[in-house]
Design a protein around this motif. Structure first.
Motif: not given
Ligand SMILES: O=P(O)(O)OP(=O)(O)OP(=O)(O)OC[C@H]1O[C@@H](n2cnc3c(O)ncnc32)[C@H](O)[C@@H]1O
Ligand SMILES: [Mg+2]
Length: 197
Positions: A190-192, A194-195
Motif C-alpha cells: 500500500e505505501e508504494w 500511494k506513491t
C-alpha cells in the motif's frame, strides 16, 4: 489517474486488481490489454520466485514499474499441493473446472476437519534500476465436498473461507476483496501504491 501494468493474463485476477487499485486512483493495464502472446515461463519453486520472475521480465521489457501476482491453493491433506502448480494441476491447459474436479477427487472421503487449506498470493513490484520487492498474503479456509457458486475464478467454488459457511464463489467480489489472499498481499504494498497515484 495513474496507470500501472499488472503482468497477468488471468481475467479473474485483472478484475480484482482493478477493483482493489481503484481505491488508490490507479488504473490497471494487463497483458490481456497489451499483448496476449507474451508468455512468461514460471520456473520458480515458490510463489515469491514466480511473482518476481513475471514482474521483472515485464519491467525490463516495458521499462516501467510492473506488478505481478503468483498465487495458488495449499491443501494440508495433500502436503501443500497443488501449490505453485495450482493453475496447471489437471494439465497444461489451465482448466478451472478440471482443476477443481481433480482436487475434489484427491480429497474424496477426507473428513471436514482434515480439509484445511489456504489461498496464497505473492505480489511483486519490479522497477527499472531499482530493487524488486515481494509480499505475501494468505486466506485460510476448508475445501468443500462439491462446487458451489459462480463468482470469482479458479478454486473459488470449492474454497470456504474461515468464518463463513459459503464458498468464495458465493461471495460478492466486494466481499472477496475484503478477505482474500490477494487483498492481504496488496495491503502490504500500500505505501508504494500511494506513491504511484
Ligand atoms: O500467471 P498469470 O498470467 O497471472 O495467471 P495464472 O492463472 O497462470 O496465475 P498463477 O500462475 O498465479 O496461478 C494461480 C492459480 O491459482 C488459483 N488461484 C489463484 N488465486 C485464486 C483465487 O483468488 N481464487 C481461486 N483460485 C485462485 C487459480 O487456479 C489460478 O489459475
Ligand atoms: Mg501463471
Amino acid at each position: 489517474m495513474k496507470e500501472l501494468i499488472v503482468a497477468t493474463k488471468n481475467p479473474g485476477k485483472v478484475n480484482e486488481f482493478r477493483q482493489m487499485f481503484s481505491k488508490y486512483d490507479i488504473s490497471v493495464k494487463s497483458l490481456l490489454d497489451i499483448d496476449r502472446s507474451i508468455d512468461i515461463e514460471e520456473t520458480g519453486s515458490t510463489f515469491e520466485e514466480n511473482a518476481v520472475i513475471k514482474a521483472e521480465a515485464m519491467a525490463e521489457h516495458f521499462e516501467v514499474p510492473v506488478v505481478a501476482d503468483d498465487s495458488g491453493l495449499e491443501v494440508d491433506a495433500l502436503n501443500g499441493e497443488p501449490g505453485v502448480y495450482s493453475a496447471r494441476y489437471a494439465g497444461i491447459e489451465k482448466d478451472d473446472g478440471k482443476n477443481t474436479e481433480k482436487l475434489l477427487k484427491q480429497l474424496y472421503g477426507v473428513p471436514e476437519e482434515k480439509r484445511t487449506a489456504r489461498f496464497v498470493c505473492a505480489v511483486a513490484v519490479a522497477r527499472p534500476g531499482e530493487n524488486t520487492f515481494v509480499r505475501r498474503g494468505t486466506c485460510e479456509g476448508v475445501i468443500a465436498t462439491e462446487p458451489q457458486g459462480t463468482n470469482g475464478f479458479g478454486y473459488d467454488p470449492v474454497f470456504i473461507p474461515e468464518g463463513s459457511s459459503r464458498t468464495m464463489a458465493e461471495h460478492s467480489s466486494e466481499e472477496k476483496n475484503a478477505i482474500s489472499h490477494r487483498h492481504h498481499a496488496i495491503q502490504q504494498i500500500e505505501e508504494w501504491l500511494k506513491t504511484q497515484s
